[in-house]
Design an enzyme around this catalytic site. Structure first.
Site, PDB file in Angstrom:
ATOM      1  N   GLY C 145       0.838  -1.190   0.000  1.00 48.31           N
ATOM      2  CA  GLY C 145       0.000   0.000   0.000  1.00 48.31           C
ATOM      3  C   GLY C 145       0.874   1.241   0.000  1.00 48.31           C
ATOM      4  O   GLY C 145       2.059   1.191   0.354  1.00 48.31           O
ATOM      5  N   CYS C 146       0.305   2.368  -0.383  1.00 46.17           N
ATOM      6  CA  CYS C 146       1.096   3.608  -0.493  1.00 46.17           C
ATOM      7  C   CYS C 146       1.552   4.097   0.874  1.00 46.17           C
ATOM      8  O   CYS C 146       2.725   4.443   1.056  1.00 46.17           O
ATOM      9  CB  CYS C 146       0.306   4.682  -1.233  1.00 46.17           C
ATOM     10  SG  CYS C 146      -1.361   4.959  -0.603  1.00 46.17           S
TER      11      CYS C 146
END
Lengths: 343, 343, 343, 343
Positions: C145-146
């Site tokens: 995920g970012c």
């Protein structure tokens, strides 16, 4: 004795701005606050910036809920306002922030809006010649569109004084994205609009074009044709309009400046800036003020007028409240003594 | 009889915001407007958003020009305000938007500001326990820093009610770039800051750190240590503070919510939002309101409080005017009946 | 001989960014480009910035259209990718930009995603200890995920070297609004987000929280608990993560700096900045680079690490291409030799 | 064998953008990187986004440091570049991103720049009729201004095909604030420009006006007069130009579209969008691409062309590298295979 006001379309941007201004208006009480799909919600959920009205509950937008107040603001999609307005008492002051009652030419209305013409109401731009008188005592008022407000304020002194030619007006406006409304559209989401400029409605297709031509033609008392291009700018609010027209031969820079100066020096909300100072949308943000400056480009024979307003305030809700004040004989700036919010 | 007010530092952001608010204050007249290098200029050149005061000429910031008014607002670089304040009459209400009179500990002052301590004045954050009484009749008031305003409002109810541990507070704030002042610096120009987030003063170096610790330690009546990290956000105004602390064992989510609710339910300018609604800086833009929400993360044993203010309004000029109103026995919200400007 | 790649979810932000990078990748040809509701459209309509691919037509996202290529990028809603991945040939390199294959703990998956756990794939963050080797030759890769990308890069050196305590990590991140996806939601439209900061998922509710804890716990080889608060910033792209943890007693600032320096000095895409220089999201915009700096606050005993990435590049598509390059034995920076786009 | 390039003015925006592009150019090595007041600094301090060149040290901008390279890019204030260029070897390819060698008319130069005319070099806009040939083998190239790049690409097909009248061109452009340079000026700081649109150089005063008239007059082979108004938009990069001119009587919409289509269909970097699709500056951000669309407004007899470029890429550094590639016989798109960075 205070004036009871009802505001419809309270979950949208125009309705929210009417409420923001009325919350500080010394002479009114906010009676009904209505919406359509959001009826029953707390206003604080939908308009969290209106802290003073956060606990108010939205009623349904019906004639019953709006009638019985001294003033009704309609901030509804075009078509909807005409239908409701027709059923409100004749004595109620109805102020329509929508388009339904702006255009006088039924053919222009049908061409650009594709429905039956609902008739024309007094136009809520008091700074136009004679318009302030036309609004005194009015019980039906059509609030101008946001682009026309800036365009007509920018160029009217030149046309009403016959200083400009009517056959070659070019207007390019940049608007904050709130002008597109509170609509869930992918092309309006922040990641798309931040850091980007884009045009729309190019080539004469924007619905505000006939409204601008109507106003300038009245000023000149002859037909004026306008090339109008709106663009979306990466900001929430504000319109910067760059309006240019051919100057009649022999007209001097001094005559031009004098015309604008005479038109606006006594106006409380329209300011021709000192020479050399140019307007910015930020200088009018959240206020009912208009800032403008003009230049005569002798090389091209054109006057260029740059005019900044807040599309939601002077361009919609502020102009609506200013018109209400005039209609009711209140102080014209009641509730509108707001400076721009900068930086 | 109206109150005569003098505003110094009128060409900067804090001074401009004091004027924006006072221009709508029913009980004051704006006497002197002063500046340093810009003395002699029209205010409209420097603060084009203040349309109502555009033609006022800035005087020089001297004791002579400020004395003789009932109230003097000082919006000056630290050091400068203490020097001028010392020479103003004892009976004049002096409100210092600078840092000079905030810190009680001379060593903290000298460590963070590197000059001699000027003494401490009543702290202009009336929502702190007992602070409203301390401001009544005060003739010297120190306006809190913008970050401390948000941090102290966020966490004080937890400390004053002994619900939180004082040894492990972490605060991260995002501020609009107006917080850095109206300074011509390359790192502040639009092309650098638009579309970018960046931290500064990391590791305890920011001058607001001791001010936050001072306020929270008073609330707990025991030392509180704070890890504070400020960041610059791509917006002109607003602070969003995320403040988190360890919850004392046994304390429940209900007890936490009740403490904040009791602290703020009767406050006109601080709003604990309904559960599930979180604040945004836009909802308080241009207003003196504070919006906050809290959550108890049982997994980590921490309470997280998110608090939004406008750094220039509640964080500076609005808090200053609110404090003036209390000191003079005026309505606390006089001149501050402004909703947030959104969208 | 070039590698044939298929990209699904091409009308969204993650898919569009994969295509932006691959369009400049020397070793690949873009075979299929697929979407769901937009199948049949010209890519130029949906992603007008991808001029080099404007005339490509989107195919439907089906196993048939994706199979038969050497590499398949899945940029799909969680749930969807697991279903398609299960039906792709074992030899195809499948790179999932979605969440389905990130979490090892089925209970954490079910708690935060509410569906059946699809199993775990090699984690596409090669800068983590030993992770580059784990990706060589992999045929299934889960893109982090970012937020976890920024958080794990920020803190892993401190935990893998046992310099930090695992029981009190606090992370606050600010993300551009593209992180919320290309979704038509009123709360994401430009007029709402421009000029505003707001938190969401506060109190441990964000789905990236267990992913961050999983990564840090592996680094420490013991459980790490994390208080994570994400906020939305008024920018299109970028994440600034402020991560802080307690430093074990006796650890010095030099030891801390050495650990981060040893972890990243030889990394092509992660940069510990020279002392005194702090990162900004703009300095990494549109690039696969990560910029970070740390400070030891001895007063609170905490290390504060600020880490900037582009959420769509290093945080999603760039990390995905970097992982593909490693899996296939290509130059790790192939197609990723992009500087940040600033100002 | 690679080409050795020297870049001056490396601490500014134009020089930084030249370096950003050259860092990914397959055929060049970056020899000297020079600056004036910043000589001796690490590039990473001044241009933190150029990660691949962060450790390069800036040399002083002297003839000695620039000579001896195959190509020299001059990104210097006007006046400075002419002086240095005059002393560089005749065989060196010198590409001037400044204004010194753009204007052919010495009187226009002296009127707008107030100094002696330095002579005219081949104009680096290869998409103009015959201009690509003029650049082949050139050793002196004048890079067009950013506004003229967008204006000339927008209108040239109409004039070179004699479809438009030359006496009444109106152009309004909105530019990101990087166009004003990396200058510490209060009117450019973020708090002033974010959320605001403002005009400048109104009335024919902008220095790019004669450059636009020069280019359009060449296309028409007769004098063209232009009313040009630039505005600053709240974004870092990008220009949206709205250009409009009177269509000669009898010319049809089809003839207009055909002229633009024939002019650009084979161009690698200029794109006439499919009918109905309008350009945005974001779609070209960070790329050398130009996106445009036109409409014929029969009501006013005007064609309106909207053209989007990145002022720093196609408008400056990208156009400069494209011209270098042509001059040296390299692939025209070498180093320029960059898509727009969106969202």
């Amino acid at each position: 004795m205070t004036i009871s006001v009802a505001v419809s379309g309270a979950s949208g941007y125009a309705g929210g701005e009417v409420l923001r201004i009325l919350a500080g208006h010394p002479d009114v009480t906010i009676g009904a606050i209505t919406a359509h799909s959001n009826a029953g919600s707390r206003l604080g959920e939908l308009q969290p910036h209106l802290h003073g009205l956060a606990d108010r509950i939205l009623e349904d937008t019906t004639v019953d809920n709006l009638a019985g107040h001294d003033v009704v603001f309609l901030a509804l999609p075009h078509g909807a306002s005409a239908e409701i307005a027709a059923r409100l008492p004749a004595g109620t002051v109805v102020i329509d922030a929508g388009a339904d009652h702006r255009l006088e030419d039924p053919h222009a209305w049908e061409k650009f809006y594709g429905s039956a013409h609902a008739g024309t109401w007094p136009y809520g731009l008091p700074e136009l010649p004679g318009q302030r008188d036309a609004l005194r005592g009015a019980t039906r008022i059509a609030v101008p569109g946001c682009y026309p407000t800036s365009a007509l304020l920018a160029l009217t002194p030149g046309f009403s004084n016959h200083l400009l030619e009517g056959d070659d007006v070019v207007i390019v406006s940049a608007s904050g994205t709130s002008g597109a409304g509170k609509a869930a559209k992918v092309n309006l989401i922040g990641a798309e609009v931040m850091g980007s400029m884009s045009p729309y409605g190019v080539g004469g297709g924007h619905r505000h074009t006939p409204e601008i031509e109507q106003g300038l033609s009245k000023a000149l008392n002859a037909p004026v044709t306008v090339s109008f291009t709106p663009t979306l700018a990466p900001m929430s609010r504000g319109i910067l309009t760059t309006a240019t027209a051919k100057v009649r031969s022999g007209v001097t820079a001094e005559e031009l400046r004098r015309a604008w100066s005479e038109a606006y020096d006594d106006e409380p909300f329209v300011h021709l800036l000192p020479e050399g100072q140019w307007p910015s949308t930020k200088s009018v943000l959240g206020s009912n003020h208009t800032a403008m400056q003009l230049a005569f480009d002798e090389h091209t024979g054109r006057v260029i007028v740059c005019c900044a307003i807040d599309n939601l305030t002077k361009g919609t809700a502020g102009g609506a409240v200013q018109s209400m004040n005039i209609a009711l004989g209140l102080a014209e700036d009641a509730g509108l003594n707001l400076q721009g919010v900068a930086p």
